[in-house]
Design an enzyme around this catalytic site. Structure first.
Site, short mmCIF file in Angstrom:
data_model
loop_
_atom_site.label_atom_id
_atom_site.label_comp_id
_atom_site.label_asym_id
_atom_site.label_seq_id
_atom_site.Cartn_x
_atom_site.Cartn_y
_atom_site.Cartn_z
N VAL A 15 0.86 -1.18 0.00
CA VAL A 15 0.00 0.00 0.00
C VAL A 15 0.89 1.23 0.00
CG1 VAL A 15 -1.73 1.28 1.31
CG2 VAL A 15 -1.83 -1.21 1.25
N CYS A 16 0.62 2.15 -0.93
CA CYS A 16 1.38 3.40 -0.97
C CYS A 16 1.07 4.20 0.30
CB CYS A 16 1.01 4.21 -2.21
SG CYS A 16 1.86 5.80 -2.26
N VAL A 17 2.06 4.42 1.10
CA VAL A 17 1.86 5.07 2.39
C VAL A 17 1.38 6.51 2.24
CG1 VAL A 17 4.26 5.79 2.72
CG2 VAL A 17 2.82 5.34 4.71
#
Length: 128
Positions: A77-79
């Site tokens: 997941v792209c933070v």
């Protein structure tokens, strides 16, 4: 073939994430290698542990978790995108009084570098 799947659609409200999940299942059944699934833009909403579908609806969060557990598929997941959408792994760092975040533990927070690395080792990248 080696695949990376990029999910940009939310868990509910569009068909993107559910179609991505079905595609991932098909890849595994056909003995292809699924390097990772990367959630970006509204796709990060798939990692929200507070998602609770109605009893008669498909539980996509549980399905992603099962894919991770049974097939050892990395779920990144792209933070940055997650923080913009209120998906928080550790609220202590953000000085929020409650301690538990809403980031599902089966997903891994990551940056776009991980997506680039996955693309580098893949024959195909498929976006949903």
């Amino acid at each position: 073939m080696n695949y990376t799947v990029l999910v940009t659609g939310s868990a509910y409200g569009t068909q993107n994430a559910s179609t991505a999940f079905l595609f991932c299942q098909s890849l595994i059944k056909m003995s292809h290698t699924l390097n990772s699934v990367f959630f970006y833009c509204d796709g990060v909403l798939n990692a929200n542990s507070l998602n609770k579908p109605a009893v008669d609806e498909f539980d996509l969060l549980s399905a992603w978790q099962e894919l991770n557990q049974k097939n050892k598929v990395k779920l990144y997941v792209c933070v940055s995108a997650a923080l913009r959408r209120g998906i928080i792994e550790d609220q202590k760092k953000l000085n929020i009084k409650t301690k538990k975040g809403n980031f599902s533990s089966f997903f891994e927070s990551s940056g776009l570098v991980e997506l680039a690395n996955s693309i580098k080792i893949s024959d195909r990248i498929i976006q949903f």
